[in-house]
Design a protein around this motif. Sequence first.
Motif, short mmCIF file in Angstrom:
data_model
loop_
_atom_site.label_atom_id
_atom_site.label_comp_id
_atom_site.label_asym_id
_atom_site.label_seq_id
_atom_site.Cartn_x
_atom_site.Cartn_y
_atom_site.Cartn_z
N VAL A 72 3.42 -7.54 11.31
CA VAL A 72 2.14 -6.87 11.12
C VAL A 72 1.40 -6.82 12.44
CG1 VAL A 72 1.94 -7.55 8.69
CG2 VAL A 72 0.87 -8.96 10.44
N LEU A 104 4.33 -16.68 0.80
CA LEU A 104 4.14 -16.70 2.25
C LEU A 104 4.44 -18.11 2.69
CD1 LEU A 104 3.23 -15.52 4.97
CD2 LEU A 104 0.88 -16.11 4.32
N VAL A 123 1.90 -6.05 2.96
CA VAL A 123 0.75 -6.66 3.63
C VAL A 123 -0.15 -5.52 4.09
CG1 VAL A 123 -0.02 -8.09 5.55
CG2 VAL A 123 2.17 -8.59 4.43
N ILE A 161 -1.98 -9.39 0.42
CA ILE A 161 -0.54 -9.40 0.19
C ILE A 161 -0.30 -9.05 -1.27
CG2 ILE A 161 1.58 -10.75 0.26
CD1 ILE A 161 0.05 -12.66 2.23
N MET A 170 -5.80 -10.89 5.36
CA MET A 170 -5.06 -9.71 4.91
C MET A 170 -4.95 -9.74 3.40
SD MET A 170 -1.56 -11.42 6.25
CE MET A 170 -2.53 -12.13 7.56
N PRO A 181 -4.49 -6.17 7.70
CA PRO A 181 -4.54 -7.43 8.46
C PRO A 181 -5.60 -7.36 9.56
CG PRO A 181 -2.68 -6.10 9.17
CD PRO A 181 -3.31 -5.38 8.01
N ASP A 236 5.53 -3.59 5.02
CA ASP A 236 6.13 -4.16 3.83
C ASP A 236 7.57 -4.57 4.06
OD1 ASP A 236 7.99 -2.13 1.94
OD2 ASP A 236 6.85 -1.15 3.52
N THR A 242 7.29 -6.63 -0.98
CA THR A 242 6.08 -7.37 -0.61
C THR A 242 5.35 -6.56 0.45
OG1 THR A 242 7.05 -9.51 -1.15
CG2 THR A 242 5.19 -9.52 0.37
#
Length: 167
Positions: free
Chosen positions: A136, A59, A30, A51, A49, A33, A24, A28
């Motif tokens: 990520v 994004l 994620v 979000i 993924m 993934p 993160d 935000t």
Amino acid sequence: MRASFRALLVAAAVSFPMLAHAADGAGTTVSNPWVRATPGGAKITAAFMEIKSEGGDKLLAAKSDVAGRVEVHTHIMEGDVMKMRRVESLEVTKGGARVLKPMGDHVMLMDLKGPLKEGDTVKMTLTFEKAGDVEVVAKVEAAGAMGPGGSKTDAKTDGEHKHHGAH
């Protein structure tokens, strides 16, 4: 997010890829993934993924050392044919979630520098309008996977999509 904490998250994800389920930055997040494995000599694949964003975000871009080019894509219906298109951004509404999944929004990895095999991991940097860069680590799932963990089905899709394209 502080750079040292982000570096710690990335280091932990690389050391323990099975635990690399979320990252993160600035509200935000994620999670989950994953990337599809590449059959044969395929030079493209897609990353997926979920979000979430407390304050809303977009994004804007993505990059990865495994690919020569990375783009943010969506799918649109033209008549009865689903086609993918590059987009400038994908919006995540305030307090909402955006799920990137097969037959929908995704990150396209093109001009791959080598094959991606099931079980491998792929490092990616996602660039957000507010959160900035978020690192990520995505697990490589089977070429036909429809969800993380190698599932062949995705409960969020109805299986009735007509799809033409590279993935």
